[in-house]
Design a protein around this motif. Structure first.
Motif, mmCIF file in Angstrom:
data_model
loop_
_atom_site.group_PDB
_atom_site.id
_atom_site.type_symbol
_atom_site.label_atom_id
_atom_site.label_comp_id
_atom_site.label_asym_id
_atom_site.label_seq_id
_atom_site.Cartn_x
_atom_site.Cartn_y
_atom_site.Cartn_z
ATOM 1 N N ARG A 171 9.079 0.899 -1.057
ATOM 2 C CA ARG A 171 9.152 0.421 -2.435
ATOM 3 C C ARG A 171 8.579 -0.995 -2.522
ATOM 4 N NH1 ARG A 171 15.251 2.016 -3.584
ATOM 5 N NH2 ARG A 171 15.163 -0.024 -4.600
ATOM 6 N N TYR A 185 12.068 -3.470 -6.335
ATOM 7 C CA TYR A 185 11.209 -3.834 -5.204
ATOM 8 C C TYR A 185 12.065 -4.073 -3.963
ATOM 9 C CZ TYR A 185 6.999 -5.882 -3.084
ATOM 10 O OH TYR A 185 5.901 -6.140 -2.298
ATOM 11 N N VAL A 187 7.849 -1.624 -11.230
ATOM 12 C CA VAL A 187 6.576 -0.931 -11.355
ATOM 13 C C VAL A 187 6.033 -1.142 -12.760
ATOM 14 C CG1 VAL A 187 5.382 1.277 -11.195
ATOM 15 C CG2 VAL A 187 7.314 0.796 -9.678
ATOM 16 N N CYS A 211 4.345 -3.097 -3.011
ATOM 17 C CA CYS A 211 3.035 -2.920 -3.660
ATOM 18 C C CYS A 211 2.145 -1.938 -2.911
ATOM 19 C CB CYS A 211 2.350 -4.261 -3.830
ATOM 20 S SG CYS A 211 2.018 -5.148 -2.276
ATOM 21 N N HIS A 216 2.625 -0.671 -15.554
ATOM 22 C CA HIS A 216 1.295 -0.257 -15.992
ATOM 23 C C HIS A 216 0.932 -1.217 -17.103
ATOM 24 C CE1 HIS A 216 -1.371 2.114 -18.788
ATOM 25 N NE2 HIS A 216 -2.052 2.146 -17.657
ATOM 26 N N TYR A 243 -2.019 -0.398 -12.345
ATOM 27 C CA TYR A 243 -0.669 -0.018 -11.920
ATOM 28 C C TYR A 243 -0.307 -0.886 -10.722
ATOM 29 C CZ TYR A 243 -1.013 4.323 -14.665
ATOM 30 O OH TYR A 243 -1.138 5.252 -15.678
ATOM 31 N N GLU A 244 0.870 -1.512 -10.750
ATOM 32 C CA GLU A 244 1.283 -2.331 -9.614
ATOM 33 C C GLU A 244 2.803 -2.336 -9.479
ATOM 34 O OE1 GLU A 244 0.729 -6.556 -9.835
ATOM 35 O OE2 GLU A 244 0.820 -6.577 -12.023
ATOM 36 N N PHE A 245 3.241 -2.565 -8.259
ATOM 37 C CA PHE A 245 4.661 -2.738 -7.945
ATOM 38 C C PHE A 245 4.837 -4.202 -7.570
ATOM 39 C CE2 PHE A 245 8.292 0.067 -6.110
ATOM 40 C CZ PHE A 245 9.241 -0.805 -6.617
ATOM 41 N N TRP A 279 5.923 6.840 -11.032
ATOM 42 C CA TRP A 279 6.880 5.795 -10.655
ATOM 43 C C TRP A 279 7.109 4.781 -11.779
ATOM 44 C CZ3 TRP A 279 6.941 3.637 -4.977
ATOM 45 C CH2 TRP A 279 7.186 4.677 -4.091
ATOM 46 N N VAL A 280 6.380 4.913 -12.873
ATOM 47 C CA VAL A 280 6.502 3.951 -13.970
ATOM 48 C C VAL A 280 7.717 4.290 -14.830
ATOM 49 C CG1 VAL A 280 5.386 3.004 -16.034
ATOM 50 C CG2 VAL A 280 4.013 3.573 -14.034
ATOM 51 N N TYR A 320 3.454 1.672 -2.834
ATOM 52 C CA TYR A 320 3.199 2.334 -4.109
ATOM 53 C C TYR A 320 1.768 2.856 -4.181
ATOM 54 C CZ TYR A 320 2.633 2.666 -9.247
ATOM 55 O OH TYR A 320 2.366 3.075 -10.533
#
Length: 465
Positions: free
Chosen positions: A112, A101, A189, A114, A191, A182-184, A94-95, A117
């Motif tokens: 879509r 979001y 998204v 956090c 890294h 890794y976070e949304f 997804w990156v 994801y």
């Protein structure tokens, strides 16, 4: 040529730079190639889409168990077993693909946001759980900081936009004060490197390490040979003719020898350095031909010891224990400069020292990769690349970073080969090659392909153990 996976884009400065690493290459298997870090290219930021934390979460998927009533959470894991490397590989997909979001929308069935994801990475039921349902649903448990492994998470278990969750990849430093995650977030998204447990302006005290009960450790791979003894391949334009020639660096009876092969078949030898030194090659003086030097770690301090045409010697200190030397013309001035390649916490850093003493950095590749760097596009500056030894007995992978940020890759050689990079034909750009220690053979290609253009025996070879 196989396609590369999605871009990794940690928030570090991007500078086009490179060199040829001429130290002993210690092969190691690694995960899929990660492309270079380019800040700002992943997602547009705005005040309406905060860069950190959550902008709200949708409803959690129900997790049923025997005897649970409608809408109640069951105390049972919601996914089949999944390995840590599979979790990270899923997160990577997804990156860099431009997802915005939106807790009311889905991608591949997952919300879509956090927690949607992380649910996707953990392969939970769609549309995913929320920060305050992972625990009650029996999916995760709280663990200690010292227990964190790739595929675990840092979770603020508040509800709605007060909660947030980050997937943990690995520590970014030995002090465990920051990690790769890794976070949304509201801006997309990411890294990136994150202070433990989370950014100071985003309620870090609310974050706790958690572990998905269905995530399993990866099988321990069989040990790979890691110690090389014998001739080390070196390359450079020894005669100033505009193309690269080969040589070997040899330590025999405590004396270092640079044994250089010239176009006419003649051989010259230079004695320089001490036992334990690694060879480095560069045009230190801007004369148009390569000169020799050594990289030395003495008492915990790294020294680049350079030999000039007039016989004088200069020394530069740079880097930490465990760093590998890299050499290149970072700024296109016609003179080679020094740098180090550092692998920590799953991330590789190329740290380049400019003529004025300033440093630039770039991220590329994964733990176990080795730097192989050249002038891939022609021009005056060098660019970094990655050599990855095959973990399956097949061909090794060489990936080159181009000035436009793209990567090309080729499969070349077999496990145990040592990479060499050079402009073998005088075309004005670098290409690939290998030195095969078992039969002391250089095999060189003039194109970005797996086919060889020339092959010849030189030196005494070496062995892995």
């Amino acid at each position: 040529m196989p396609a590369l996976p999605a871009l990794r884009r940690p928030a570090l400065g991007f500078v086009l730079a490179g060199a040829l690493s001429l130290g002993v290459v210690v092969p190691a298997a690694g995960p899929a190639l990660a492309q270079p870090s380019v800040p700002g290219a992943q997602a547009l930021k705005s005040s309406a889409r905060p860069d950190r934390g959550s902008s709200g979460q949708g409803a959690a998927a129900p997790v049923a168990r025997k005897g649970a009533g409608p809408g109640q959470f069951g105390l049972a894991a919601a996914s089949a077993p999944i390995s840590r490397s599979q979790v990270i590989a899923r997160a990577e997909t997804w990156v860099g693909i431009g997802l915005g979001y939106n807790q009311g929308a889905t991608y591949q069935g997952y919300r879509r946001d956090c927690s949607g994801y992380v649910s996707m990475a953990w392969q939970l039921a769609t549309p995913g759980q929320t920060t305050n349902s992972f625990g009650p649903a029996g999916i995760s448990r709280v663990i200690g900081k010292s227990e964190l492994k790739p595929g675990d998470a840092l979770n603020n278990d508040k509800s709605g936009n007060s909660g947030h969750v980050v997937l943990f990849e690995g520590w970014a430093d030995s002090s465990q004060s920051s990690y790769w995650g890794y976070e949304f977030s509201g801006s997309g998204v990411h890294h990136r490197k994150i202070p433990y447990p989370y950014f100071a302006d985003s309620d870090p005290s609310g974050y706790k390490p958690i572990r998905n009960l269905a995530v399993t450790d990866d099988a321990t791979p069989a040990p790979t040979p890691s110690t090389y003894r014998g001739d080390v391949p070196i390359v450079g334009d020894w005669d100033g003719r505009g193309h690269t020639q080969v040589g070997v660096f040899r330590n025999s009876g405590g004396a270092n020898q640079f044994v250089l092969r010239h176009d006419d078949g003649s051989i010259s030898s230079i004695s320089f350095g001490d036992p334990g030194d690694q060879p480095i090659i560069g045009d230190w003086d801007g004369t148009g031909h390569a000169q020799v030097g050594v990289f030395r770690n003495s008492g915990g301090a790294n020294q680049f010891v350079l030999r000039h045409d007039d016989g004088s010697i200069s020394s530069i200190s740079l880097g930490d224990p465990g760093d590998q030397p890299i050499i290149g013309d970072w700024q296109g001035t016609g003179r080679a400069q020094v740098g180090v390649f550092r692998s920590t916490g799953g991330a590789n850093e190329f740290i380049m020292r400019n003529a004025d003493g300033s440093l630039n950095k770039i991220l590329l590749g994964d733990r176990g990769d080795q730097p192989v760097i050249g002038r891939w596009d022609g021009g005056a500056r060098d660019l970094p690349g990655i050599f990855r030894r095959s973990s399956t007995g097949g061909a090794n992978t060489i990936a080159a970073l181009h000035a436009d940020g793209s990567l090309t890759q080729a499969q070349y050689g077999i496990p145990g080969d040592l990479p060499v990079i050079g402009d073998w034909s005088g075309a004005g750009r670098s290409s690939y090659g290998i030195y095969r220690p078992g039969n002391a053979t250089f095999t060189l290609s003039n194109s970005y392909a797996g086919a060889a253009d020339t092959s010849f025996i030189y030196g005494n070879g070496g062995t892995w153990s």
